[in-house]
Design a protein around this motif. Structure first.
Motif, PDB file in Angstrom:
ATOM      1  N   UNK A 159     -11.194   2.209   0.679  1.00 48.32           N
ATOM      2  CA  UNK A 159     -10.549   1.456  -0.277  1.00 48.32           C
ATOM      3  C   UNK A 159     -11.399   0.375  -0.977  1.00 48.32           C
TER       4      UNK A 159
ATOM      5  N   UNK B 190     -11.992   0.063  -4.948  1.00 50.56           N
ATOM      6  CA  UNK B 190     -11.761  -1.434  -5.726  1.00 50.56           C
ATOM      7  C   UNK B 190     -12.921  -2.074  -6.397  1.00 50.56           C
TER       8      UNK B 190
ATOM      9  N   UNK C 191       0.600  -1.278   0.061  1.00 50.36           N
ATOM     10  CA  UNK C 191       0.129  -0.140   0.010  1.00 50.36           C
ATOM     11  C   UNK C 191       0.878   1.291  -0.017  1.00 50.36           C
TER      12      UNK C 191
ATOM     13  N   UNK D 293       2.653   8.389  -4.418  1.00 51.82           N
ATOM     14  CA  UNK D 293       1.200   8.795  -4.480  1.00 51.82           C
ATOM     15  C   UNK D 293       0.840   9.354  -2.977  1.00 51.82           C
TER      16      UNK D 293
ATOM     17  N   UNK E 286      -0.754   0.747 -12.875  1.00 47.96           N
ATOM     18  CA  UNK E 286      -0.720  -0.441 -12.245  1.00 47.96           C
ATOM     19  C   UNK E 286      -0.630  -0.292 -10.788  1.00 47.96           C
TER      20      UNK E 286
ATOM     21  N   UNK F 183      -5.882   7.950  -2.378  1.00 46.44           N
ATOM     22  CA  UNK F 183      -4.469   8.079  -1.869  1.00 46.44           C
ATOM     23  C   UNK F 183      -4.696   8.988  -0.730  1.00 46.44           C
TER      24      UNK F 183
ATOM     25  N   UNK G 174      -2.657  -0.681  -5.515  1.00 46.11           N
ATOM     26  CA  UNK G 174      -3.077  -0.290  -4.089  1.00 46.11           C
ATOM     27  C   UNK G 174      -4.592  -0.168  -3.752  1.00 46.11           C
ATOM     28  N   UNK G 175      -5.491  -0.206  -4.845  1.00 46.73           N
ATOM     29  CA  UNK G 175      -6.529  -0.007  -4.408  1.00 46.73           C
ATOM     30  C   UNK G 175      -7.375  -1.550  -4.080  1.00 46.73           C
ATOM     31  N   UNK G 176      -6.903  -2.510  -4.897  1.00 49.62           N
ATOM     32  CA  UNK G 176      -7.346  -3.729  -4.910  1.00 49.62           C
ATOM     33  C   UNK G 176      -6.399  -4.724  -4.089  1.00 49.62           C
TER      34      UNK G 176
ATOM     35  N   UNK H 221      -2.612   5.651 -15.072  1.00 52.51           N
ATOM     36  CA  UNK H 221      -1.517   6.187 -14.946  1.00 52.51           C
ATOM     37  C   UNK H 221      -1.330   7.540 -15.647  1.00 52.51           C
TER      38      UNK H 221
ATOM     39  N   UNK I 199      -1.455   2.307  -8.947  1.00 52.38           N
ATOM     40  CA  UNK I 199      -2.735   2.701  -8.421  1.00 52.38           C
ATOM     41  C   UNK I 199      -3.657   1.738  -8.186  1.00 52.38           C
ATOM     42  N   UNK I 200      -3.785   1.047  -9.169  1.00 46.95           N
ATOM     43  CA  UNK I 200      -4.699  -0.111  -9.250  1.00 46.95           C
ATOM     44  C   UNK I 200      -4.413  -1.192  -8.055  1.00 46.95           C
TER      45      UNK I 200
ATOM     46  N   UNK J 126     -13.437  -0.133  -9.557  1.00 45.73           N
ATOM     47  CA  UNK J 126     -11.934  -0.593 -10.516  1.00 45.73           C
ATOM     48  C   UNK J 126     -12.589  -1.796 -11.225  1.00 45.73           C
TER      49      UNK J 126
ATOM     50  N   UNK K  11       2.478   3.562 -13.340  1.00 41.41           N
ATOM     51  CA  UNK K  11       1.883   4.449 -12.367  1.00 41.41           C
ATOM     52  C   UNK K  11       0.373   3.955 -12.238  1.00 41.41           C
TER      53      UNK K  11
END
Lengths: 200, 200
Positions: B123, B127, A104, A109, A170, B113, A175-177, B169, A172-173, B130, A168
């Motif tokens: 989060x 998720x 995370x 970011x 990748x 973030x 971190x979220x998932x 990104x 972000x995604x 996405x 970038x």
DNA sequence: ATCGGACTGGACTGCTGAGTCCAGGCTTGT
DNA sequence: ACAAGCCTGGACTCAGCAGTCCAGTCCGAT
């Protein structure tokens, strides 16, 4: 701009920045107060303001600059060696591994979106980092073309943008998932033009 | 879970969420206080806590859910029509235009973030967004394959990841540098596999 | 009409955390 | 030795902000 600093003072300053960076990375910038930094670095309030007269904002800018440097350092020496066959995979592996470890906690970011909007100074630091990063990748692509690995018709600047965006995005995604595949897959696809993978 | 809400109450709640979302989008979450929201939505402290008993955190979760819905809505109807020739370009144009208008102010990154690390609830919302987004794109790719536009060998899920990562990104880089090309170029490259562009 | 409960206004509390201040300790050059 | 000034400790101030409380008003059902 910079004041007279003895060796001891420079060391203390460095200790503050490194400690603060660690905290910001793990907790997020808005979850880190001066007292946290003070406690983590064994310093006092007056020291923080001695080395960073503009207070929290200036300290965080120093943290941003520090972290920006680390991002590129973490990719060395692979980043500067991009070009020949195999170098792209080696670099990719380092990047993926690095972000997998961090999970995370992404230094960039944390700063871009948390402080960037409010602080133009930090935005500039991040922009500089991205530009440098982009340039290094583009240089690698041109070397790959020189080696006959990549199509000569490929536009190095544009391809570098795609690769960097894949990282970038990748991250972000991921971190979220929490799923590292969202970094691996786009990055592999993006570098396929400069170094096609045999298997999978 | 949901309490008894009269039509009037529901309208007030909605006004609060929409107003708060606007503020968060333009200023960033940490720059928005309850008093700001109160002023912007012509409400009082007690109303905020009446509709969001858990206070600021609950309100921000509601904002996140609201913004997540908007992200997909803004892409409609193009997102659901992905597949046939021309639909990818149309969708791309909408996405690019949207983010160009928003500039620095991205509803998602503001929340991911800034609050994501601290709030697991947010989060999860991101998720989910996405995942839904990813699924819609993958569906479009399969339809494109059905139309003979895209290679049947293309793996829809992976390609969708690449496209989505290019957007995420690209937005990150655009926010930092102010240059929309960092969104356009990677996105165009990513959708080239499903809809090759004649020109450029 | 009237009663219960949803809804609203706004003052109040308490805490957190940035930034200030000054007195004293330590280094360094002469 | 001995200043000059870099360096450090920690108490203090003060503003901003989340959350509380209660005294109401409005609405809808009986």
């Amino acid at each position: 701009m910079t004041r007279a600093l003895t060796a001891k003072g420079a060391a203390t300053r460095q200790r503050i920045v490194a400690g603060a960076a660690e905290l910001v990375r793990t907790r997020g910038a808005d979850q880190v107060g001066l007292d946290d930094i003070r406690a983590a670095t064994a310093t006092s309030k007056s020291q923080l303001f001695h080395y960073f007269p503009d207070g929290r904002a200036e300290l965080l800018r120093a943290v941003a600059a520090h972290e920006a440097g680390e991002v590129l350092n973490d990719q060395q020496p692979f980043l500067d060696e991009l070009g020949p066959a195999g170098t792209w995979q080696a670099w990719r592996d380092v990047v993926v591994q690095k972000y997998q470890e961090q999970g995370i906690h992404c230094p960039l970011s944390a700063l871009t979106t948390q402080l960037g909007p409010a602080d133009p100074g930090i935005r500039m630091i991040v922009a500089d980092l991205l530009e440098t990063w982009h340039t290094r990748i583009a240089d690698g692509i041109r070397r790959a073309q020189g080696e006959g690995l990549a199509e000569p018709s490929l536009e190095a600047e544009k391809t570098a943008s795609s690769i960097l965006a894949a990282i970038q995005g990748g991250v972000v995604m991921m971190q979220a998932t929490g799923n590292i595949e969202f970094l691996k897959v786009p990055l592999d696809a993006a570098i396929a033009d400069v170094e096609p993978v045999a298997g999978v």
